[in-house]
Enzyme design. Structure first.
Site, short mmCIF file in Angstrom:
data_model
loop_
_atom_site.label_atom_id
_atom_site.label_comp_id
_atom_site.label_asym_id
_atom_site.label_seq_id
_atom_site.Cartn_x
_atom_site.Cartn_y
_atom_site.Cartn_z
N CYS A 1 -3.86 3.61 -0.07
CA CYS A 1 -2.87 4.27 -0.92
C CYS A 1 -1.95 3.17 -1.42
O CYS A 1 -1.13 2.65 -0.66
CB CYS A 1 -2.09 5.33 -0.15
N GLU B 1 -6.03 6.40 -7.59
CA GLU B 1 -7.03 5.48 -7.08
C GLU B 1 -7.91 5.04 -8.24
O GLU B 1 -8.15 5.81 -9.18
CB GLU B 1 -7.86 6.14 -5.97
#
Length: 271
Positions: free
Chosen positions: A2, A114
């Site tokens: 993350c 992402e």
């Protein structure tokens, strides 16, 4: 992994969602659609109030710096590298195990970003046969629009170069716990793109469902094996993902337009 996420909910809304008992209006953060390491972020934690007579934990909304600095660190310089802690090893890594035992938090988000690099493209990169391609970013969020409650840790670090009464004498920093990405189908998947989170990246933030919030935040729970049971992935089929503009790849860009869903990957990007 993350490394970037979005957090646009107001503190008043977070207070209702997480049953917050204490937060300081002067710590209010502006909506952030491109949260990057070293920024100030909201975190939910249970902790006794400073200088209070009652030692009972109080549910608080605090602003912390993203990038954990262990209490024993001589300098804060490594914090930007400690934005994530792996669920599989968080209980044994020197930088995280003390916080895992007693300083756990929830980091609220709308969802996280992402970037996809397809397997064939990665192989070419490794072999040096192709220039680094433009990667297509995806936004991952709960399919029902609820808050993405990321499991986190927080830590206190004392800057010994400053006097006790200096406002920056203490740093309060945090890290997001990650786990293996789901290989099962997304609840809502793009027509032309990944069909599971593992198709985007092998790691994902550990999302805590509401039934785990109280247990995760409870500082009286310190048994390692007991706590590790809370690191189980959430139920399958809760997430959706969609492509967004490559503008999010530049940390200087910030606005709700970064969350706009594209019909498909941008021209010249992967998937």
């Amino acid at each position: 992994m993350c490394g970037r996420y979005a957090a646009s909910r107001r503190p008043e809304d977070l207070a209702g969602i997480f049953e917050i008992e204490k937060w300081e209006p002067e710590e209010t953060l502006a909506p952030d659609y491109n949260v990057a390491p070293t920024k100030q972020v909201y975190a939910v934690l249970d902790r006794p109030l400073k200088d209070a007579d009652d030692p009972s934990p109080v549910r608080q909304l605090r602003t912390l710096r993203w990038g954990l600095v262990p209490s024993w660190s001589k300098t804060p310089e490594g914090g930007a590298r400690m934005i994530n802690a792996r669920a599989e090893t968080v209980h044994e890594k020197p930088s995280f195990k003390r916080a895992f035992s007693s300083r756990r938090c929830i980091i609220p988000a709308d969802g996280y970003y992402e970037w996809v690099t397809a397997a064939a493209e990665r192989e070419l990169e490794v072999e040096g046969k192709k220039k680094r391609p433009r990667k297509q970013p995806y936004f991952v969020l709960p399919a029902d629009g609820s808050v993405f409650a990321m499991a986190g840790l927080y830590e206190f670090w004392r800057d010994r170069t400053l006097p006790d009464d200096h406002p920056q004498a203490w740093w309060v920093t945090c890290s997001v716990i990650t786990t293996e990405a789901e290989t099962t189908p997304l609840a809502v998947a793009p027509a032309d793109g990944p069909h599971a989170l593992a198709d985007i990246h092998p790691r994902m933030p550990l999302m805590l469902t509401p039934d785990r919030w109280d247990s995760w935040l409870d500082p009286s729970r310190t048994d390692t094996e007991d706590l590790r049971s809370l690191l189980a992935p959430p139920p399958e089929g809760l997430m959706r993902a969609y492509p967004v503009s490559t503008a999010v790849s530049n940390v200087r860009n910030n606005g709700p337009e970064l969350l706009t869903e594209l019909e498909g990957p941008e021209e010249g990007t992967l998937f």
